[in-house]
Write an enzyme that holds these catalytic residues in place. Structure first.
Site, PDB file in Angstrom:
ATOM      1  N   GLY A   1       0.809  -1.215   0.000  1.00 35.39           N
ATOM      2  CA  GLY A   1       0.000   0.000   0.000  1.00 35.39           C
ATOM      3  C   GLY A   1       0.839   1.259   0.000  1.00 35.39           C
ATOM      4  O   GLY A   1       0.671   2.147  -0.834  1.00 35.39           O
TER       5      GLY A   1
ATOM      6  N   MET B   1       4.596   3.258   2.182  1.00 36.20           N
ATOM      7  CA  MET B   1       5.754   3.060   3.049  1.00 36.20           C
ATOM      8  C   MET B   1       6.078   4.350   3.795  1.00 36.20           C
ATOM      9  O   MET B   1       6.169   5.417   3.201  1.00 36.20           O
ATOM     10  CB  MET B   1       6.947   2.591   2.189  1.00 36.20           C
ATOM     11  CG  MET B   1       8.219   2.377   2.959  1.00 36.20           C
ATOM     12  SD  MET B   1       8.051   1.046   4.185  1.00 36.20           S
ATOM     13  CE  MET B   1       9.143   1.650   5.453  1.00 36.20           C
ATOM     14  N   GLU B   2       6.289   4.177   5.105  1.00 37.29           N
ATOM     15  CA  GLU B   2       6.381   5.321   6.006  1.00 37.29           C
ATOM     16  C   GLU B   2       7.761   5.953   6.114  1.00 37.29           C
ATOM     17  O   GLU B   2       8.080   6.530   7.151  1.00 37.29           O
ATOM     18  CB  GLU B   2       5.930   4.864   7.397  1.00 37.29           C
ATOM     19  CG  GLU B   2       6.893   3.880   8.119  1.00 37.29           C
ATOM     20  CD  GLU B   2       6.536   2.414   7.960  1.00 37.29           C
ATOM     21  OE1 GLU B   2       5.873   2.069   6.962  1.00 37.29           O
ATOM     22  OE2 GLU B   2       6.942   1.610   8.829  1.00 37.29           O
ATOM     23  N   ASN B   3       8.605   5.881   5.075  1.00 39.52           N
ATOM     24  CA  ASN B   3       9.947   6.466   5.149  1.00 39.52           C
ATOM     25  C   ASN B   3       9.914   7.848   5.812  1.00 39.52           C
ATOM     26  O   ASN B   3       9.041   8.655   5.524  1.00 39.52           O
ATOM     27  CB  ASN B   3      10.514   6.623   3.739  1.00 39.52           C
ATOM     28  CG  ASN B   3      10.269   5.407   2.903  1.00 39.52           C
ATOM     29  OD1 ASN B   3      10.734   4.331   3.213  1.00 39.52           O
ATOM     30  ND2 ASN B   3       9.480   5.562   1.840  1.00 39.52           N
TER      31      ASN B   3
ATOM     32  N   GLU C   1       0.359   5.702   7.568  1.00 35.44           N
ATOM     33  CA  GLU C   1       1.782   6.031   7.347  1.00 35.44           C
ATOM     34  C   GLU C   1       2.180   7.235   8.183  1.00 35.44           C
ATOM     35  O   GLU C   1       3.284   7.280   8.734  1.00 35.44           O
ATOM     36  CB  GLU C   1       2.065   6.289   5.863  1.00 35.44           C
ATOM     37  CG  GLU C   1       1.624   5.178   4.915  1.00 35.44           C
ATOM     38  CD  GLU C   1       2.054   3.781   5.312  1.00 35.44           C
ATOM     39  OE1 GLU C   1       3.125   3.625   5.928  1.00 35.44           O
ATOM     40  OE2 GLU C   1       1.313   2.819   5.025  1.00 35.44           O
TER      41      GLU C   1
ATOM     42  N   HIS D   1       2.844   6.250  11.761  1.00 37.41           N
ATOM     43  CA  HIS D   1       4.126   5.559  11.944  1.00 37.41           C
ATOM     44  C   HIS D   1       5.239   6.516  12.351  1.00 37.41           C
ATOM     45  O   HIS D   1       6.246   6.083  12.901  1.00 37.41           O
ATOM     46  CB  HIS D   1       4.554   4.882  10.635  1.00 37.41           C
ATOM     47  CG  HIS D   1       4.123   3.451  10.495  1.00 37.41           C
ATOM     48  ND1 HIS D   1       4.230   2.527  11.510  1.00 37.41           N
ATOM     49  CD2 HIS D   1       3.617   2.767   9.435  1.00 37.41           C
ATOM     50  CE1 HIS D   1       3.794   1.347  11.079  1.00 37.41           C
ATOM     51  NE2 HIS D   1       3.407   1.466   9.832  1.00 37.41           N
TER      52      HIS D   1
ATOM     53  N   GLU E   1       3.388  -2.295  13.710  1.00 38.36           N
ATOM     54  CA  GLU E   1       2.257  -2.469  12.794  1.00 38.36           C
ATOM     55  C   GLU E   1       0.928  -2.668  13.529  1.00 38.36           C
ATOM     56  O   GLU E   1      -0.074  -2.064  13.171  1.00 38.36           O
ATOM     57  CB  GLU E   1       2.524  -3.606  11.805  1.00 38.36           C
ATOM     58  CG  GLU E   1       3.687  -3.333  10.843  1.00 38.36           C
ATOM     59  CD  GLU E   1       3.555  -2.038  10.030  1.00 38.36           C
ATOM     60  OE1 GLU E   1       2.455  -1.446  10.027  1.00 38.36           O
ATOM     61  OE2 GLU E   1       4.559  -1.609   9.423  1.00 38.36           O
TER      62      GLU E   1
HETATM   63  N1  B3K Z   1       5.712  -0.702   6.608  1.00 37.48           N
HETATM   64  C1  B3K Z   1       5.204  -0.872   5.285  1.00 37.48           C
HETATM   65  C2  B3K Z   1       5.207  -2.280   4.821  1.00 37.48           C
HETATM   66  C3  B3K Z   1       6.496  -2.768   4.264  1.00 37.48           C
HETATM   67  C4  B3K Z   1       6.331  -4.129   3.651  1.00 37.48           C
HETATM   68  C5  B3K Z   1       7.629  -4.749   3.277  1.00 37.48           C
HETATM   69  N2  B3K Z   1       7.468  -5.920   2.460  1.00 37.48           N
HETATM   70  C6  B3K Z   1       3.829  -0.330   5.137  1.00 37.48           C
HETATM   71  C7  B3K Z   1       3.065  -0.146   6.380  1.00 37.48           C
HETATM   72  O1  B3K Z   1       2.717  -1.060   7.085  1.00 37.48           O
HETATM   73  O2  B3K Z   1       2.820   0.977   6.711  1.00 37.48           O
HETATM   74 ZN    ZN Z   2       2.362   0.019   8.807  1.00 35.63          ZN
END
Ligand code: B3K
Ligand code: ZN
Length: 884
Positions: A272, A274-276, A309, A312, A331
């Site tokens: 979906g 990614m919370e970089n 996100e 996170h 998560e």
């Molecule tokens: N942390 C990411 C998921 C990464 C999946 C790696 N295969 C998205 C989320 O949970 O916010």
């Molecule tokens: Zn997440």
């Protein structure tokens, strides 16, 4: 795959602290489609004596390696082993425990179809590093407990890639001396972070800008980047971001910490979003939405994923995981937070019911299969396999139980304690529970079993009422089936939220709370068998158990139809009202199957449903949910050997019976709630939901007095082109019910939306999920359609994941469904193993098939197991399944 080459499992118990710390990382990335050069300068600190620095790296071409300015030689100074670069004698001679390591590597983004590490998405470069993708960008200590300060310089052609983005704040930019067509930008992220939160994006986008003022009056620049021409679909995501930021301040007291927050929407993405840190990368599907192209559910998903996100940033980024076994730490907690955000936005009851449906349809199934794992797994081969409904959704249910036990105030006190203790650290699930205990003076010793034991507990409840003493006694028994690697289970600490209703003579009922029942309504089951007594009950109550789905368990309680109907009408908790109807459906279906009789609808039940439809204006959404019969997948968990054909037959009969008995009220409802005017309010969303729920029932009535009018209504809804919710609802009703208009609608839809891939995904999905006899052939043919593309996960999920959740056709008797899926998985094994692995999930539970299907599915699994170059993702699941 040969035994020797089998990927190795890693175990939670083997955790060792890192031997080196990386204090700072300076990355210089010179982008090129086939020869990207990454220069990585790390300041490392040795933490343990006499240890080598073992860096992780995959699919990298090493160009050069220097330590403290000295060129290093392979063999003498370093070695390369499977996935590792081992530097010997680092900081060994001079008593100094610091060293500067400079590594130059080359990578090929255009060959990266796995979409992990640095890859090209459409024309843009982007990265995905969680869980272990950073090692595909440079050699590094690729583990979440190594936190470093990143400075990143990106260099690329200015005309093609005007935007060069990374984490943190932009600190410098310029034109390259060596080539004036190229420019560079430097970003600095002051917050030490694990490398899985690193991101880099380069491309030519349209940009939406806005700002958010934090409660401490800091101005945060918000930027949303989308493919050119898509700005008209970006506004809702921006609003959602601001709502999420405000909500996190108000409900959790958590405030954003950088001056800029960027979101980039990309077309090629495995999950979906990614919370970089400071630079979220999103699947375009969870950003782009306007009423013509996106359904109401798409809008709500955008809001929820944007929120997820963003949340996170504290639960995941500021406080991260010590190791990947702790994934649910971030998560489970963040799903809980995004669920609460969505609930507070307005449709709490509807959201809760939908969350429960996910648990029952998908998580219970996972818990009953060969890949069952606790929310904190003990053993992992491929980490990407553990981004599961168990870690995420059951993880969120576990957090929710803590919330139920502590109340909002106690839970928030625990959150404050958790942040106070662990801000800036990489920690464990245990640390979270300890913080909750400390802030509340609570003891969660037994509760911790939710973290360590897999499987769905069943709670059986019997109750007896004594008229003379006016006493009620509840006898509760809990048991949890064995799961792979865990043959015996200890009792869980289970919060049971209860409502007691006292019926009166005129058929209604009132809530009654005996003195022994706490005001919260929660009793706590901790023993394998335990009884609870309540006094002062003037009559025998009808009891709603597990209000608000207070624990992720299966419940067995003998209740009469009349009692369930009373709950439907009078329970205070909307989940209980909905659940009582679900229980009735399940009983009707399972009885029809065990007695091999057609489904028969009791008169009393029809009357109740009729009354609900008559009151549909009170809450159209909750009315709609009453008519969502349990999914065939959820029903499967009622059986040890799953009778797919019987379930399919019974569900069909139930729907047909509902359609026939309730044709008039359904039709009335559609007329009252249909509106071609689009507004995005809870009320309007609810009305559209109800239209889409009754329409498939109506579409079944092909030989009926109303058929003509229904046909007109179907088209009228299909032509309500300012709402994709309505258009898609009509299309789905027509296709899934094999209505005469299906082919024409499919054709018209495809003509109109040929240029919009995300909308065409709906067109693929509606066909992949159609529970019709020719689904396999149709899906097969659609793989050749121009709207389908093997390299794009959204396209693959739309067609094939939809099909994999279409049980009657996936499990077709001749095995054609298995063959279709196995061929797709084989194709994706090398192209994109993560996507392949997701598709495999619904094929693992061969043990629960009948004796004619078992060998057909097993043969496909065995064929896959023997593939050369079998990806670890697939290896892990297939082994687990075949050895189960
Ligand atoms: N942390 C990411 C998921 C990464 C999946 C790696 N295969 C998205 C989320 O949970 O916010
Ligand atoms: Zn997440």
């Amino acid at each position: 795959m040969s035994k020797e080459a089998s990927p190795l499992a890693r175990f939670r118990k083997d955790y060792n602290a890192p031997a080196f710390q990386i204090e700072t990382v300076d990355l210089h990335v010179a982008l090129d489609p086939t020869h990207t050069i990454v220069t990585n300068v790390m300041r490392v600190k040795r933490l343990a004596a006499n240890t080598n620095l073992e860096l992780d790296g995959e699919q990298l071409k090493l160009v050069s390696l220097e330590v403290n300015g000295q060129l290093q030689l392979e063999g003498a100074d370093y070695e390369r082993a499977e996935g590792k670069l081992i530097l010997r004698n680092l900081c060994s001679d001079d008593g100094n425990d610091h060293a500067e390591v400079k590594i130059v590597t080359e990578v090929n983004p255009s060959k990266n179809s796995a979409l992990e590490g640095l890859y090209l998405s459409g024309g843009a470069y982007c990265t995905q590093c969680e869980a272990e993708g950073f090692r595909r960008i440079t050699y590094y200590l690729d583990r979440p407990d190594v936190l470093a300060v990143f400075t990143t310089t990106i260099e690329a052609n200015q005309a093609a890639f005007p935007y060069l983005l990374s984490n943190g704040n932009k600190v410098a930019e310029g034109i390259c001396n060596s080539d004036s067509a190229k420019h560079w930008v430097t970003w600095h992220d002051p917050h030490p972070k694990p490398c899985y939160l690193f991101a880099l994006v380069a491309g030519d986008f349209d940009r939406l800008q806005d700002a958010f003022v934090t409660r401490d009056q800091r101005r945060v620049l918000l930027e949303l980047f989308v493919d050119k021409g898509n700005l008209d679909r970006a506004q809702f995501a921006m609003e959602s971001l601001k709502n999420a930021m405000r909500w996190d301040e108000e409900r959790f007291g958590l405030v954003y910490d950088l001056d800029i927050y960027m979101i980039v929407a990309v077309d090629f993405f495995n999950m979906g979003a990614m919370e970089n840190k400071g630079l979220n990368v999103f699947n375009a599907k969870y950003v782009l939405a306007n009423p013509e192209t996106a359904t109401d559910q798409d809008f709500l998903n955008v809001e929820s994923v944007i929120g997820h996100e963003y949340f996170h940033n504290w639960t995941g980024n500021r406080i991260t995981c010590r190791d990947w076994f702790q994934l649910s730490l971030k998560e489970g907690l963040t799903v809980f937070r995004d669920q609460e955000f969505s609930a507070d936005r307005g449709m709490r009851a509807v959201n809760r019911i939908q969350d429960v449906r996910i648990m029952r349809t998908h998580q219970f199934e996972e818990d009953a299969g060969p890949m069952a794992h606790p929310i904190r797994p003990d053993k992992v081969v491929e980490m990407n396999n553990f981004y599961t409904v168990t870690v995420y959704n059951k993880g969120a249910e576990v957090i929710r139980m803590l919330h139920t036990l502590l109340g909002e105030e106690g839970f928030q006190a625990g959150m404050r304690e958790y942040v106070k203790r662990h801000d800036g650290q990489a920690v464990t699930c245990e640390d979270f529970v300890v913080a909750m205990e400390a802030a509340n003076d609570a003891d969660f010793t037994q509760f911790r079993r939710w973290y360590s034991q897999a499987g769905t507990p069943t709670v059986e409840i019997e109750h007896t009422y004594c008229e003379q003493t006016q006493t009620l006694r509840l006898m509760c028994k809990q048991s949890t089936p064995a799961t792979p690697g865990q043959s015996t289970k200890l009792p869980f600490h289970i919060p049971i939220r209860i409502e007691m209703l006292l019926p009166d003579e005129n058929g209604s009922a009132r809530l009654f709370t005996p003195a022994e029942l706490p005001a919260s309504g929660v009793i706590e089951l901790t023993e394998a068998e335990q009884s609870f007594s309540f006094n002062g009950l003037p009559a025998k109550p009808v009891i709603g158990f597990f209000a608000d789905f207070s624990a992720p368990v299966k419940v067995k309680v003998a209740q009469t139809l009349a009692e369930r109907i009373l709950l439907t009408g009078y329970a205070v908790d909307p989940f209980l009202r909905w659940n009582a109807v679900q229980d009735i459906y399940i009983e009707l279906i399972t009885r029809a199957i065990s007695e091999q009789q057609p489904v028969a609808l009791p008169e009393l039940f029809i009357e109740t449903l009729e009354q609900a439809l008559a009151k549909s204006q009170q809450s159209a959404a909750l009315t709609a949910l009453l008519f969502q019969v349990p999914t065939e997948e959820a029903l499967a968990s009622e059986f040890t050997t799953v009778p797919f054909d019987d379930i399919h037959r019974a569900v069909n009969e139930l729907q047909q019976a509902l359609a026939e008995h309730l044709a008039e009220p359904f039709w009335q409802c559609w007329q009252v709630h249909f509106s071609s005017k689009f507004v995005f309010t809870a009320e309007a969303i609810s009305s559209r939901m109800l239209c889409n729920t009754v329409l498939p029932f109506l579409a079944r009535l092909t030989d009926h007095a109303l058929s003509e009018q229904i046909n007109t209504a179907l088209w009228q809804q299909f032509n309500a082109t300012n709402s994709m919710t309505l258009v898609f609802g009509a299309l789905q009703a027509a296709v899934h019910q094999e209505h005469a208009s299906a082919a024409e609608m499919l054709h018209a839809f495809a003509e109109k939306w040929a240029g919009n891939a995300l909308v065409m995904d709906k067109w693929l999905a509606v066909q992949g999920s159609a529970p019709l006899a020719n689904a396999v052939e149709r899906v097969q043919a659609l793989q050749q359609h121009k709207a389908f593309e093997w390299g794009n996960p959204n396209r693959v999920y739309a067609l094939l994941a939809s099909f994999s959740h279409n049980p009657s056709q996936l499990h077709r008797k001749d095995g054609a469904g298995y063959l279709l899926m196995a061929a797709a998985i084989e194709r994706l094994n090398t192209l994109n193993p993560q996507v392949a692995s997701r598709l495999l999930s619904s094929l693992l539970n061969w043990k629960r098939l009948d004796s004619s299907r078992q060998p057909l599915l097993k043969a496909q699994l065995e064929k896959l197991r023997n593939l050369p170059n079998l990806a670890p993702d697939l290896f892990e699941k297939i082994e687990q399944s075949l050895n189960d």
